[in-house]
Design an enzyme around this catalytic site. Structure first.
Site, PDB file in Angstrom:
ATOM      1  N   ASP A  65       0.560  -1.282   0.051  1.00  0.00           N
ATOM      2  CA  ASP A  65       0.008  -0.006   0.089  1.00  0.00           C
ATOM      3  C   ASP A  65       0.960   1.197  -0.176  1.00  0.00           C
ATOM      4  O   ASP A  65       0.303   2.342  -0.002  1.00  0.00           O
ATOM      5  CB  ASP A  65      -1.013   0.037   1.241  1.00  0.00           C
ATOM      6  CG  ASP A  65      -0.221  -0.039   2.655  1.00  0.00           C
ATOM      7  OD1 ASP A  65       0.733  -0.742   2.638  1.00  0.00           O
ATOM      8  OD2 ASP A  65      -0.833  -0.053   3.461  1.00  0.00           O
ATOM      9  N   HIS A  66       2.220   1.012   0.000  1.00  0.00           N
ATOM     10  CA  HIS A  66       3.348   2.117   0.170  1.00  0.00           C
ATOM     11  C   HIS A  66       4.069   2.374  -1.440  1.00  0.00           C
ATOM     12  O   HIS A  66       4.548   3.339  -1.379  1.00  0.00           O
ATOM     13  CB  HIS A  66       4.083   2.064   1.119  1.00  0.00           C
ATOM     14  CG  HIS A  66       3.231   2.467   2.551  1.00  0.00           C
ATOM     15  ND1 HIS A  66       3.228   3.563   3.077  1.00  0.00           N
ATOM     16  CD2 HIS A  66       2.576   1.624   3.157  1.00  0.00           C
ATOM     17  CE1 HIS A  66       2.410   3.547   4.214  1.00  0.00           C
ATOM     18  NE2 HIS A  66       2.026   2.290   4.286  1.00  0.00           N
ATOM     19  N   ASP A 206       2.916   4.284   9.558  1.00  0.00           N
ATOM     20  CA  ASP A 206       3.118   2.640   9.734  1.00  0.00           C
ATOM     21  C   ASP A 206       4.363   2.654  10.801  1.00  0.00           C
ATOM     22  O   ASP A 206       5.295   2.123  10.694  1.00  0.00           O
ATOM     23  CB  ASP A 206       3.434   1.846   8.417  1.00  0.00           C
ATOM     24  CG  ASP A 206       2.272   1.667   7.793  1.00  0.00           C
ATOM     25  OD1 ASP A 206       1.684   2.775   7.373  1.00  0.00           O
ATOM     26  OD2 ASP A 206       2.012   0.666   6.922  1.00  0.00           O
ATOM     27  N   HIS A 266      -3.357   7.647   6.723  1.00  0.00           N
ATOM     28  CA  HIS A 266      -3.226   6.246   6.574  1.00  0.00           C
ATOM     29  C   HIS A 266      -4.351   5.579   7.668  1.00  0.00           C
ATOM     30  O   HIS A 266      -3.920   4.770   8.318  1.00  0.00           O
ATOM     31  CB  HIS A 266      -1.703   5.887   7.255  1.00  0.00           C
ATOM     32  CG  HIS A 266      -1.593   4.304   6.902  1.00  0.00           C
ATOM     33  ND1 HIS A 266      -1.840   3.312   7.663  1.00  0.00           N
ATOM     34  CD2 HIS A 266      -0.711   3.888   5.750  1.00  0.00           C
ATOM     35  CE1 HIS A 266      -1.455   2.297   6.991  1.00  0.00           C
ATOM     36  NE2 HIS A 266      -0.652   2.563   5.954  1.00  0.00           N
TER      37      HIS A 266
END
Length: 304
Positions: A65-66, A206, A266
């Site tokens: 997702d990054h 994260d 996020h």
């Protein structure tokens, strides 16, 4: 000044109204992109921003997702006629991952230069800016980034005249040059006042809360930090998945000192309305916001 646009605010998976993580920082016609989640190109188009002038892509870590938006972005840059080299920086394993993703973006008209971070803190440069990478605590190697634009002291024209410094040297001294003029040397400290407050952006996503994040965020004009979960009842899940609550991100902003504004990002896919939990964070750090995709802000120098 630094122009900031939070292109994507989602974590884990894209939603119909929320793309995955990415942040665009623009300065003097050049750009730095932090993370490149799925939908980054679409988010940039919606915001009316071009990704062609991106000079550096900073990757926080190698979860999909990054970084999953990278191959498409590389192809688009090539199709737009880019020929300038592109620098990609990330944790150990970035070169292998980028090379693997490029199996669907092989023929590019520009060079891709990959550098890997392998210590807890590393300093890099971008035009006049300092970029500091700092290790955080996730389930794999992961970094946050601070981008700082220093500001020199105010030029003292009266002092320059008093010292008989030729006018043609004034701008060069303002830029920090040391100038030899015959048997005389002119140095910036002769005509510049104390260094003034510059600009600072800190980005972290994260991670569990660790002191390194608060230390890096100190005196930030804008601190963008992950807020995966809004409710404090999700603390066991946050600990298990190495993520943060809104309240934990706000606590880091308060601990850092000198932070002007906190943007959360996020968000979990299970958090459809982050604003509903904003007051939880504001009780700890009042200048907290819950952005949507496409939020932009221009950081400008304070006037003395």
């Amino acid at each position: 000044m630094l122009d900031i646009c939070l292109l994507g605010t989602g974590g884990t998976q894209p939603l119909i109204n929320r793309w995955l993580t990415s942040l665009l920082v623009r300065y003097k016609g050049h750009s730095v992109l932090i993370d490149c989640g799925e939908g980054t190109q679409i988010a940039a188009q919606k915001a009316g921003l071009s990704l062609k002038p991106v000079d550096k892509i900073l990757i926080t870590h190698l979860h999909a997702d990054h970084i999953s938006g990278l191959p498409g972005l590389l192809l688009t840059m090539g199709n737009m006629g880019r020929t300038e080299p592109l620098s990609i920086i990330g944790p150990v394993g970035t070169e292998r991952t980028v090379n693997s993703l490029r199996c669907i973006a092989q023929s590019l008209p520009f060079a891709v230069q990959v550098s890997e971070l392998d210590s807890d803190e590393e300093l890099m440069y971008f035009l006049d800016c300092d970029i500091r990478a700092f290790a955080v605590h996730h389930g794999m190697p992961c970094y946050g980034y601070s981008i700082s634009l220093p500001r020199s002291g105010k030029f003292d024209a009266a002092r320059a005249r008093e010292l008989n410094i030729p006018l043609e040297y004034w701008k060069r001294l303002q830029k920090g040059e040391v100038i030899d003029h015959g048997d005389i040397t002119f140095t910036p400290d002769m005509v510049l006042g104390p260094e003034r407050r510059g600009l600072k952006l800190t980005y972290c996503t994260d991670s569990r809360p660790v002191p390194a994040i608060a230390a890096a965020a100190a005196n930030s004009d804008l601190f963008i930090c992950e807020g995966m979960y809004g409710e404090d009842e999700n603390l066991p899940k946050a600990k298990e998945n190495k993520h943060m609550l809104f309240s934990e991100a706000a606590t880091l902003a308060a601990q850092a000192g000198g932070v002007k504004e906190l943007w959360l990002t996020h968000y979990s896919p299970s958090l459809p309305n982050p604003k509903a939990y904003r007051d939880v964070a504001r009780a700890i750090f009042p200048h907290t916001y819950t952005p949507r995709d496409g939020w932009c802000k221009t950081l400008t120098f304070e006037e003395n």
